[in-house]
Design a protein around this motif. Structure first.
Motif, PDB file in Angstrom:
ATOM      1  N   LEU A  42       0.837  -1.197   0.000  1.00  0.00           N
ATOM      2  CA  LEU A  42       0.000   0.000   0.000  1.00  0.00           C
ATOM      3  C   LEU A  42       0.865   1.237   0.000  1.00  0.00           C
ATOM      4  O   LEU A  42       2.037   1.200   0.392  1.00  0.00           O
ATOM      5  CB  LEU A  42      -0.921   0.030   1.218  1.00  0.00           C
ATOM      6  CG  LEU A  42      -0.266   0.217   2.583  1.00  0.00           C
ATOM      7  CD1 LEU A  42      -1.161   1.064   3.490  1.00  0.00           C
ATOM      8  CD2 LEU A  42      -0.011  -1.134   3.247  1.00  0.00           C
ATOM      9  N   CYS A  43       0.279   2.338  -0.456  1.00  0.00           N
ATOM     10  CA  CYS A  43       0.991   3.613  -0.484  1.00  0.00           C
ATOM     11  C   CYS A  43       0.179   4.665   0.267  1.00  0.00           C
ATOM     12  O   CYS A  43      -0.975   4.436   0.652  1.00  0.00           O
ATOM     13  CB  CYS A  43       1.227   4.057  -1.928  1.00  0.00           C
ATOM     14  SG  CYS A  43      -0.302   4.458  -2.814  1.00  0.00           S
ATOM     15  N   ASP A  44       0.781   5.815   0.444  1.00  0.00           N
ATOM     16  CA  ASP A  44       0.089   6.923   1.089  1.00  0.00           C
ATOM     17  C   ASP A  44      -0.836   7.586   0.080  1.00  0.00           C
ATOM     18  O   ASP A  44      -0.796   7.301  -1.120  1.00  0.00           O
ATOM     19  CB  ASP A  44       1.111   7.919   1.630  1.00  0.00           C
ATOM     20  CG  ASP A  44       0.606   8.659   2.862  1.00  0.00           C
ATOM     21  OD1 ASP A  44      -0.616   8.634   3.115  1.00  0.00           O
ATOM     22  OD2 ASP A  44       1.430   9.268   3.566  1.00  0.00           O
ATOM     23  N   GLN A  62       1.167  11.311   7.524  1.00  0.00           N
ATOM     24  CA  GLN A  62       1.983  10.590   6.553  1.00  0.00           C
ATOM     25  C   GLN A  62       2.394   9.231   7.112  1.00  0.00           C
ATOM     26  O   GLN A  62       2.691   9.091   8.300  1.00  0.00           O
ATOM     27  CB  GLN A  62       3.232  11.409   6.223  1.00  0.00           C
ATOM     28  CG  GLN A  62       4.119  10.795   5.156  1.00  0.00           C
ATOM     29  CD  GLN A  62       5.305  11.687   4.824  1.00  0.00           C
ATOM     30  OE1 GLN A  62       5.383  12.827   5.281  1.00  0.00           O
ATOM     31  NE2 GLN A  62       6.219  11.174   4.020  1.00  0.00           N
ATOM     32  N   ILE A  63       2.402   8.223   6.244  1.00  0.00           N
ATOM     33  CA  ILE A  63       2.853   6.896   6.662  1.00  0.00           C
ATOM     34  C   ILE A  63       4.292   6.684   6.206  1.00  0.00           C
ATOM     35  O   ILE A  63       4.762   7.331   5.270  1.00  0.00           O
ATOM     36  CB  ILE A  63       1.934   5.782   6.113  1.00  0.00           C
ATOM     37  CG1 ILE A  63       1.934   5.776   4.576  1.00  0.00           C
ATOM     38  CG2 ILE A  63       0.523   5.954   6.639  1.00  0.00           C
ATOM     39  CD1 ILE A  63       1.124   4.634   3.980  1.00  0.00           C
ATOM     40  N   SER A  64       4.996   5.778   6.861  1.00  0.00           N
ATOM     41  CA  SER A  64       6.416   5.560   6.599  1.00  0.00           C
ATOM     42  C   SER A  64       6.648   4.214   5.932  1.00  0.00           C
ATOM     43  O   SER A  64       5.931   3.237   6.186  1.00  0.00           O
ATOM     44  CB  SER A  64       7.210   5.609   7.913  1.00  0.00           C
ATOM     45  OG  SER A  64       7.034   6.863   8.546  1.00  0.00           O
ATOM     46  N   THR A  65       7.675   4.164   5.095  1.00  0.00           N
ATOM     47  CA  THR A  65       8.037   2.929   4.404  1.00  0.00           C
ATOM     48  C   THR A  65       8.458   1.858   5.408  1.00  0.00           C
ATOM     49  O   THR A  65       9.234   2.118   6.330  1.00  0.00           O
ATOM     50  CB  THR A  65       9.183   3.184   3.414  1.00  0.00           C
ATOM     51  OG1 THR A  65       8.739   4.140   2.431  1.00  0.00           O
ATOM     52  CG2 THR A  65       9.612   1.903   2.715  1.00  0.00           C
ATOM     53  N   ALA A  66       7.935   0.654   5.232  1.00  0.00           N
ATOM     54  CA  ALA A  66       8.251  -0.448   6.150  1.00  0.00           C
ATOM     55  C   ALA A  66       7.724  -1.758   5.575  1.00  0.00           C
ATOM     56  O   ALA A  66       6.857  -1.771   4.702  1.00  0.00           O
ATOM     57  CB  ALA A  66       7.628  -0.202   7.523  1.00  0.00           C
ATOM     58  N   ASN A  87      -5.737   1.998  -2.513  1.00  0.00           N
ATOM     59  CA  ASN A  87      -4.312   2.373  -2.539  1.00  0.00           C
ATOM     60  C   ASN A  87      -3.421   1.149  -2.352  1.00  0.00           C
ATOM     61  O   ASN A  87      -2.275   1.262  -1.944  1.00  0.00           O
ATOM     62  CB  ASN A  87      -3.995   3.400  -1.450  1.00  0.00           C
ATOM     63  CG  ASN A  87      -4.200   2.829  -0.050  1.00  0.00           C
ATOM     64  OD1 ASN A  87      -5.011   1.917   0.154  1.00  0.00           O
ATOM     65  ND2 ASN A  87      -3.456   3.339   0.918  1.00  0.00           N
ATOM     66  N   LYS A  88      -3.971  -0.022  -2.679  1.00  0.00           N
ATOM     67  CA  LYS A  88      -3.287  -1.286  -2.385  1.00  0.00           C
ATOM     68  C   LYS A  88      -3.208  -2.183  -3.623  1.00  0.00           C
ATOM     69  O   LYS A  88      -4.137  -2.230  -4.433  1.00  0.00           O
ATOM     70  CB  LYS A  88      -4.024  -2.032  -1.269  1.00  0.00           C
ATOM     71  CG  LYS A  88      -4.070  -1.262   0.051  1.00  0.00           C
ATOM     72  CD  LYS A  88      -4.940  -1.954   1.068  1.00  0.00           C
ATOM     73  CE  LYS A  88      -4.935  -1.189   2.384  1.00  0.00           C
ATOM     74  NZ  LYS A  88      -5.546   0.157   2.259  1.00  0.00           N
ATOM     75  N   LEU A  89      -2.101  -2.908  -3.714  1.00  0.00           N
ATOM     76  CA  LEU A  89      -1.942  -3.962  -4.714  1.00  0.00           C
ATOM     77  C   LEU A  89      -1.955  -5.292  -3.975  1.00  0.00           C
ATOM     78  O   LEU A  89      -1.255  -5.462  -2.971  1.00  0.00           O
ATOM     79  CB  LEU A  89      -0.619  -3.787  -5.477  1.00  0.00           C
ATOM     80  CG  LEU A  89      -0.360  -4.795  -6.602  1.00  0.00           C
ATOM     81  CD1 LEU A  89      -1.371  -4.633  -7.734  1.00  0.00           C
ATOM     82  CD2 LEU A  89       1.070  -4.629  -7.143  1.00  0.00           C
ATOM     83  N   TYR A  90      -2.763  -6.239  -4.463  1.00  0.00           N
ATOM     84  CA  TYR A  90      -2.980  -7.501  -3.760  1.00  0.00           C
ATOM     85  C   TYR A  90      -2.550  -8.691  -4.622  1.00  0.00           C
ATOM     86  O   TYR A  90      -2.844  -8.715  -5.823  1.00  0.00           O
ATOM     87  CB  TYR A  90      -4.468  -7.711  -3.460  1.00  0.00           C
ATOM     88  CG  TYR A  90      -5.193  -6.562  -2.810  1.00  0.00           C
ATOM     89  CD1 TYR A  90      -5.382  -6.520  -1.429  1.00  0.00           C
ATOM     90  CD2 TYR A  90      -5.744  -5.547  -3.579  1.00  0.00           C
ATOM     91  CE1 TYR A  90      -6.087  -5.493  -0.830  1.00  0.00           C
ATOM     92  CE2 TYR A  90      -6.452  -4.506  -2.987  1.00  0.00           C
ATOM     93  CZ  TYR A  90      -6.613  -4.480  -1.618  1.00  0.00           C
ATOM     94  OH  TYR A  90      -7.320  -3.460  -1.032  1.00  0.00           O
ATOM     95  N   VAL A 127       4.623   1.488   1.306  1.00  0.00           N
ATOM     96  CA  VAL A 127       5.406   2.439   0.505  1.00  0.00           C
ATOM     97  C   VAL A 127       5.035   3.837   0.991  1.00  0.00           C
ATOM     98  O   VAL A 127       3.914   4.299   0.781  1.00  0.00           O
ATOM     99  CB  VAL A 127       5.088   2.291  -0.999  1.00  0.00           C
ATOM    100  CG1 VAL A 127       5.863   3.333  -1.813  1.00  0.00           C
ATOM    101  CG2 VAL A 127       5.416   0.881  -1.476  1.00  0.00           C
ATOM    102  N   GLY A 128       5.967   4.484   1.638  1.00  0.00           N
ATOM    103  CA  GLY A 128       5.684   5.764   2.279  1.00  0.00           C
ATOM    104  C   GLY A 128       5.706   6.942   1.330  1.00  0.00           C
ATOM    105  O   GLY A 128       6.297   7.984   1.632  1.00  0.00           O
TER     106      GLY A 128
END
Length: 327
Positions: A116-118, A137-141, A165-168, A203-204
């Motif tokens: 997922l991304c922001d 904001q979200i952070s990459t992890a 906002n997601k790839l599955y 993905v941040g």
């Protein structure tokens, strides 16, 4: 690797926004995709625009169907798709040209099941509304399932909840469909999808542009939508109590209770929502009856008792007795 990605776009009365949305997908740096436009009985020119776009790019296919709602459109798209990966986008939104490449790369490099991304909340003038919507904001992890729930509950960030906002990996949806006739449909299946993941890539970067328009479903003040969200939260809490994930279960339950309390005034004249209200209360009762004595923390017990005492105020449905407190 260059797997096929199925991009599923439900379409309903979005003639003003559709081409911008589809073009943002056609212009992706990741090229191996199929785009499935599901025209859900549109009453404007959206269906015609879908057909025109199909003529312009062979990667596009169009399904015209009777109106059944967003969940039904997504389910139809899933059934007709062929990709090893699934991606959803709402037809009034648009995305960065690298969103598929970055999400796919994140999954492959981390061997995760979902990425997922922001996101950016924006209006039609392309003004960033993240501050207005209190979006952090979200952070990459790379995270485990449990860490994912912790991040979601700590921040209540929409980026962890929404579908688009997601790839599955496709197998995450084996046997899973979006529930019909529900708003906040993402909330209902989130638990089922996440619990199938071994790890999740975050993905941040803000790669998804979430358009806020006044006549959209989520732009309406909807008691029905609020109750759907609470129902989904209570069902998720029940699952985590049964799985002995008590911290996640209690945080989820308290979140649902908080939302319900905020509905007090709206519910005062909601006779037409009586059945939906009863469904939500029945789920809460099941949780309390099963887990009040053996799994609720002291704090949760106190909150539950307060709810019991204030039941008439919260529900406005007359006398309502909790099963888990003995006379």
């Amino acid at each position: 690797m260059n797997d096929l990605i199925s991009v599923i776009i439900p379409v309903y009365n979005v003639e003003k926004y559709l081409e911008k949305c589809v073009n943002s997908i056609l212009n992706q740096t990741y090229k191996n995709m199929e785009i499935i436009l599901v025209d859900d009985g549109s009453l404007d020119r959206s269906g015609e625009i879908c057909d025109k776009l199909r003529e312009e790019d062979k990667r596009i296919s169009v399904i015209h169907k009777k109106n059944g709602g967003l969940s039904d459109a997504r389910n139809t798209g899933i059934r007709k798709s062929h990709g090893a990966y699934l991606y959803f986008i709402d037809s009034d939104d648009f995305v960065d040209t690298q969103i598929l490449e970055k999400l796919y790369s994140g999954i492959i490099k981390s061997k995760s099941d979902m990425a997922l991304c922001d996101l950016v909340y924006c209006n039609e003038k392309m003004e960033n509304l993240n501050d207005q919507y209190h979006h952090n904001q979200i952070s990459t992890a790379i995270v485990s399932r449990r860490k994912y729930w912790e991040l979601l509950l700590q921040d209540e960030n929409a980026a962890f909840i929404v579908a688009w906002n997601k790839l599955y990996r496709r197998n995450l949806f084996d046997g899973i469909e979006y529930p019909l006739n529900k708003l906040h449909e993402d909330e209902f299946i989130l638990k089922d999808v996440v619990e199938r993941c071994n790890s999740i890539c975050i993905v941040g970067e803000a790669l998804y542009y979430y358009l806020q328009r006044s006549n959209s479903i989520m732009g309406e003040a909807s008691v029905r939508g609020d109750l759907d969200k609470i129902e989904a939260l209570f069902r998720r809490a029940l699952y985590f109590f049964e799985s002995d994930e008590i911290w996640i279960a209690e945080k989820t339950l308290k979140l649902g209770m908080r939302y319900y309390s905020a509905l007090e005034r709206k519910l005062s004249n909601s006779r037409k929502r009586k059945k939906q209200l009863q469904t939500v209360k029945d789920i809460y009762d099941e949780i309390a009856e099963k887990f009040f004595w053996n799994k609720f923390s002291l704090e949760m017990k106190i909150k539950a008792v307060i709810w019991k005492i204030n039941a008439q105020t919260f529900y406005q449905l007359g006398q309502y007795k909790r099963k888990f407190i003995k006379k």
